[in-house]
Design a protein around this motif. Structure first.
Motif, PDB file in Angstrom:
ATOM      1  N   GLY A  54       0.833  -1.203   0.000  1.00 40.63           N
ATOM      2  CA  GLY A  54       0.000   0.000   0.000  1.00 40.63           C
ATOM      3  C   GLY A  54       0.861   1.243   0.000  1.00 40.63           C
ATOM      4  N   THR A  55       0.670   2.106   0.991  1.00 34.57           N
ATOM      5  CA  THR A  55       1.470   3.331   1.099  1.00 34.57           C
ATOM      6  C   THR A  55       2.716   3.123   1.957  1.00 34.57           C
ATOM      7  OG1 THR A  55       0.127   4.096   2.971  1.00 34.57           O
ATOM      8  CG2 THR A  55      -0.546   4.797   0.765  1.00 34.57           C
ATOM      9  N   GLY A  56       3.099   1.877   2.140  1.00 32.68           N
ATOM     10  CA  GLY A  56       4.343   1.577   2.846  1.00 32.68           C
ATOM     11  C   GLY A  56       4.263   1.739   4.353  1.00 32.68           C
ATOM     12  N   VAL A  57       3.072   1.537   4.911  1.00 35.02           N
ATOM     13  CA  VAL A  57       2.892   1.762   6.345  1.00 35.02           C
ATOM     14  C   VAL A  57       3.833   0.892   7.175  1.00 35.02           C
ATOM     15  CG1 VAL A  57       1.259   1.563   8.267  1.00 35.02           C
ATOM     16  CG2 VAL A  57       0.506   2.540   6.092  1.00 35.02           C
ATOM     17  N   LEU A  58       3.864  -0.397   6.896  1.00 35.30           N
ATOM     18  CA  LEU A  58       4.676  -1.303   7.711  1.00 35.30           C
ATOM     19  C   LEU A  58       6.173  -0.991   7.612  1.00 35.30           C
ATOM     20  CD1 LEU A  58       3.927  -3.858   9.521  1.00 35.30           C
ATOM     21  CD2 LEU A  58       4.969  -5.168   7.672  1.00 35.30           C
ATOM     22  N   PRO A  59       6.762  -0.935   6.420  1.00 35.49           N
ATOM     23  CA  PRO A  59       8.202  -0.654   6.374  1.00 35.49           C
ATOM     24  C   PRO A  59       8.569   0.722   6.908  1.00 35.49           C
ATOM     25  CG  PRO A  59       7.277  -0.788   4.152  1.00 35.49           C
ATOM     26  CD  PRO A  59       6.233  -1.285   5.089  1.00 35.49           C
ATOM     27  N   ARG A  60       7.699   1.704   6.708  1.00 34.39           N
ATOM     28  CA  ARG A  60       8.029   3.044   7.225  1.00 34.39           C
ATOM     29  C   ARG A  60       8.030   3.071   8.752  1.00 34.39           C
ATOM     30  NH1 ARG A  60       4.451   6.441   6.516  1.00 34.39           N
ATOM     31  NH2 ARG A  60       2.835   5.410   5.286  1.00 34.39           N
ATOM     32  N   ASN A  61       7.092   2.379   9.370  1.00 33.78           N
ATOM     33  CA  ASN A  61       7.013   2.406  10.830  1.00 33.78           C
ATOM     34  C   ASN A  61       8.046   1.512  11.505  1.00 33.78           C
ATOM     35  OD1 ASN A  61       4.557   4.011  12.095  1.00 33.78           O
ATOM     36  ND2 ASN A  61       3.899   3.243  10.090  1.00 33.78           N
ATOM     37  N   LEU A  62       8.571   0.541  10.783  1.00 31.73           N
ATOM     38  CA  LEU A  62       9.596  -0.344  11.357  1.00 31.73           C
ATOM     39  C   LEU A  62      11.000  -0.003  10.868  1.00 31.73           C
ATOM     40  CD1 LEU A  62       7.675  -3.735  11.175  1.00 31.73           C
ATOM     41  CD2 LEU A  62       8.337  -2.502  13.251  1.00 31.73           C
ATOM     42  N   TYR A  63      11.111   1.023  10.058  1.00 39.38           N
ATOM     43  CA  TYR A  63      12.384   1.372   9.427  1.00 39.38           C
ATOM     44  C   TYR A  63      13.483   1.638  10.455  1.00 39.38           C
ATOM     45  CZ  TYR A  63      15.656   3.864   6.369  1.00 39.38           C
ATOM     46  OH  TYR A  63      16.772   4.255   5.678  1.00 39.38           O
ATOM     47  N   SER A  64      13.138   2.271  11.557  1.00 38.44           N
ATOM     48  CA  SER A  64      14.146   2.663  12.547  1.00 38.44           C
ATOM     49  C   SER A  64      14.809   1.464  13.216  1.00 38.44           C
ATOM     50  CB  SER A  64      13.515   3.554  13.622  1.00 38.44           C
ATOM     51  OG  SER A  64      12.526   2.849  14.349  1.00 38.44           O
ATOM     52  N   HIS A  65      14.243   0.275  13.056  1.00 35.62           N
ATOM     53  CA  HIS A  65      14.818  -0.923  13.684  1.00 35.62           C
ATOM     54  C   HIS A  65      15.881  -1.588  12.812  1.00 35.62           C
ATOM     55  CE1 HIS A  65      12.081  -0.896  17.132  1.00 35.62           C
ATOM     56  NE2 HIS A  65      11.204  -0.403  16.287  1.00 35.62           N
ATOM     57  N   GLY A  66      16.150  -1.018  11.628  1.00 34.16           N
ATOM     58  CA  GLY A  66      17.350  -1.363  10.904  1.00 34.16           C
ATOM     59  C   GLY A  66      17.245  -2.381   9.793  1.00 34.16           C
ATOM     60  N   LEU A  85       6.066   9.542   0.930  1.00 40.79           N
ATOM     61  CA  LEU A  85       6.128   9.542   2.393  1.00 40.79           C
ATOM     62  C   LEU A  85       7.497   9.090   2.895  1.00 40.79           C
ATOM     63  CD1 LEU A  85       2.593   8.040   3.042  1.00 40.79           C
ATOM     64  CD2 LEU A  85       3.327  10.363   3.609  1.00 40.79           C
ATOM     65  N   ALA A  86       8.082   8.076   2.256  1.00 37.46           N
ATOM     66  CA  ALA A  86       9.405   7.609   2.676  1.00 37.46           C
ATOM     67  C   ALA A  86      10.468   8.667   2.397  1.00 37.46           C
ATOM     68  CB  ALA A  86       9.753   6.307   1.958  1.00 37.46           C
ATOM     69  N   ASP A  87      10.396   9.287   1.238  1.00 40.78           N
ATOM     70  CA  ASP A  87      11.373  10.329   0.896  1.00 40.78           C
ATOM     71  C   ASP A  87      11.284  11.510   1.856  1.00 40.78           C
ATOM     72  OD1 ASP A  87      12.274   8.805  -1.202  1.00 40.78           O
ATOM     73  OD2 ASP A  87      11.221   9.944  -2.755  1.00 40.78           O
ATOM     74  N   ALA A  88      10.048  11.864   2.239  1.00 44.79           N
ATOM     75  CA  ALA A  88       9.859  13.002   3.143  1.00 44.79           C
ATOM     76  C   ALA A  88      10.511  12.750   4.502  1.00 44.79           C
ATOM     77  CB  ALA A  88       8.372  13.288   3.326  1.00 44.79           C
ATOM     78  N   SER A  89      10.626  11.480   4.879  1.00 42.05           N
ATOM     79  CA  SER A  89      11.262  11.123   6.162  1.00 42.05           C
ATOM     80  C   SER A  89      12.683  10.604   5.978  1.00 42.05           C
ATOM     81  CB  SER A  89      10.417  10.057   6.874  1.00 42.05           C
ATOM     82  OG  SER A  89       9.135  10.568   7.196  1.00 42.05           O
ATOM     83  N   HIS A  90      13.232  10.778   4.753  1.00 38.30           N
ATOM     84  CA  HIS A  90      14.613  10.384   4.440  1.00 38.30           C
ATOM     85  C   HIS A  90      14.855   8.904   4.732  1.00 38.30           C
ATOM     86  CE1 HIS A  90      15.314  14.673   4.038  1.00 38.30           C
ATOM     87  NE2 HIS A  90      14.843  14.850   5.265  1.00 38.30           N
ATOM     88  N   MET A  91      13.907   8.086   4.311  1.00 36.89           N
ATOM     89  CA  MET A  91      14.015   6.643   4.491  1.00 36.89           C
ATOM     90  C   MET A  91      14.423   5.982   3.178  1.00 36.89           C
ATOM     91  SD  MET A  91      10.590   5.834   6.735  1.00 36.89           S
ATOM     92  CE  MET A  91      10.367   6.527   8.374  1.00 36.89           C
ATOM     93  N   ASN A  92      15.421   5.132   3.247  1.00 35.68           N
ATOM     94  CA  ASN A  92      15.913   4.422   2.064  1.00 35.68           C
ATOM     95  C   ASN A  92      15.167   3.097   1.923  1.00 35.68           C
ATOM     96  OD1 ASN A  92      17.392   3.597  -0.148  1.00 35.68           O
ATOM     97  ND2 ASN A  92      19.089   2.828   1.104  1.00 35.68           N
ATOM     98  N   ILE A  93      13.944   3.161   1.404  1.00 38.10           N
ATOM     99  CA  ILE A  93      13.106   1.977   1.198  1.00 38.10           C
ATOM    100  C   ILE A  93      12.823   1.853  -0.295  1.00 38.10           C
ATOM    101  CG2 ILE A  93      10.910   0.840   1.729  1.00 38.10           C
ATOM    102  CD1 ILE A  93      10.760   2.577   4.253  1.00 38.10           C
TER     103      ILE A  93
END
Length: 261
Positions: A54-66, A85-93
């Motif tokens: 979907g909108t990447g809810v799971l990977p975005r919310n667990l991203y900080s765990h590495g 949403l991932a780019d806005a939070s500087h997440m490399n997903i």
């Protein structure tokens, strides 16, 4: 998308509600994610594929765990929202638009594969062996779901009844606590290691609960813009009558963790 077992075969398109989905459906409380982490999943050192992201809810919310996350979904609009949403939070997903049944990654690419809020949409005889191929030896496949309880929560029940007034074909109503249904085909490829069902209180405002309902399959993914606007006006009027400014909606969560045979 059409499935004879969902909404009596009526067509629905998650892409039509992607903006509302991104805004209003990122609602899993920390307790939900803590249960996933407690199983040793989605942590540092693992490569994780989230199907039906979907909108990447799971990977975005667990991203900080590495974990090293990849998310896929059949809806291009959903994937575009996930990227924003991932780019806005500087997440490399990594996100890609593709069906889960036809994933092109090499065999044994992932330590963990997750399916959250989407498992019932897939073609399981095709998906089960493909997930097995994609997982590394001793890899895990986790199926997750969270739903409101309309027979126990008055606000959820009245909102659900209004959805049915606008879309009688919607089959997402009347949910009660139950484990995830795992088709028999998966038992040929996986061993069920953990299975649990637990309650969650999820906080909302009138606006956010209206948005959550509007972004459900029975409204935002199915009805015309005019019907959605009429529904929203009636739903907000209902909420002003029955709900305070802030409230909780009783949900249950179901998590099933399978290991590769």
């Amino acid at each position: 998308m059409q499935n004879k077992n969902i909404d009596n075969g009526a067509a629905f398109d998650w892409g039509r509600t992607s903006e509302n989905y991104a805004k209003y459906r990122d609602i899993y409380p920390d307790e939900f994610y803590n249960h996933i982490l407690a199983f040793g999943l989605c942590k540092e050192g693992q490569k994780v594929l989230d199907i039906g992201t979907g909108t990447g809810v799971l990977p975005r919310n667990l991203y900080s765990h590495g974990a090293d996350f990849t998310g896929i979904d059949i809806s291009e609009n959903q994937i575009e929202q996930a990227k924003v949403l991932a780019d806005a939070s500087h997440m490399n997903i990594r996100f890609a638009c593709m069906p889960a049944e036809d994933i092109p990654f090499p065999d044994e690419s992932f330590d963990v594969i997750t399916a959250c809020q989407c498992f019932f949409y897939f073609d399981h005889p095709v998906l089960a062996p493909r997930i097995h191929q994609l997982l590394k030896p001793a890899g895990s496949f986790a199926v997750m779901y969270m739903g409101w309880l309309p027979f126990e929560d008055v606000i959820a029940g009245k909102s659900e009844n209004l959805v049915l007034n606008y879309n009688p074909s919607w089959t997402g109503f009347g949910d009660q606590r139950h484990p995830n249904f795992i088709p028999d085909i998966y038992r040929d490829f996986f061993t069920i290691e953990h299975e649990e069902v637990f309650d969650l209180q999820v906080p909302f405002t009138r606006e956010s609960w209206n948005g959550r309902i509007k972004a459900c399959r029975g409204i935002g993914a199915s009805l015309s813009d005019a019907e959605i606007n009429t529904f929203e006006k009636e739903h907000l009027a209902l909420l002003r009558q029955i709900a305070p400014d802030h409230f909780n909606i009783l949900h249950y969560a179901a998590i099933t963790v399978m290991s590769k045979k």
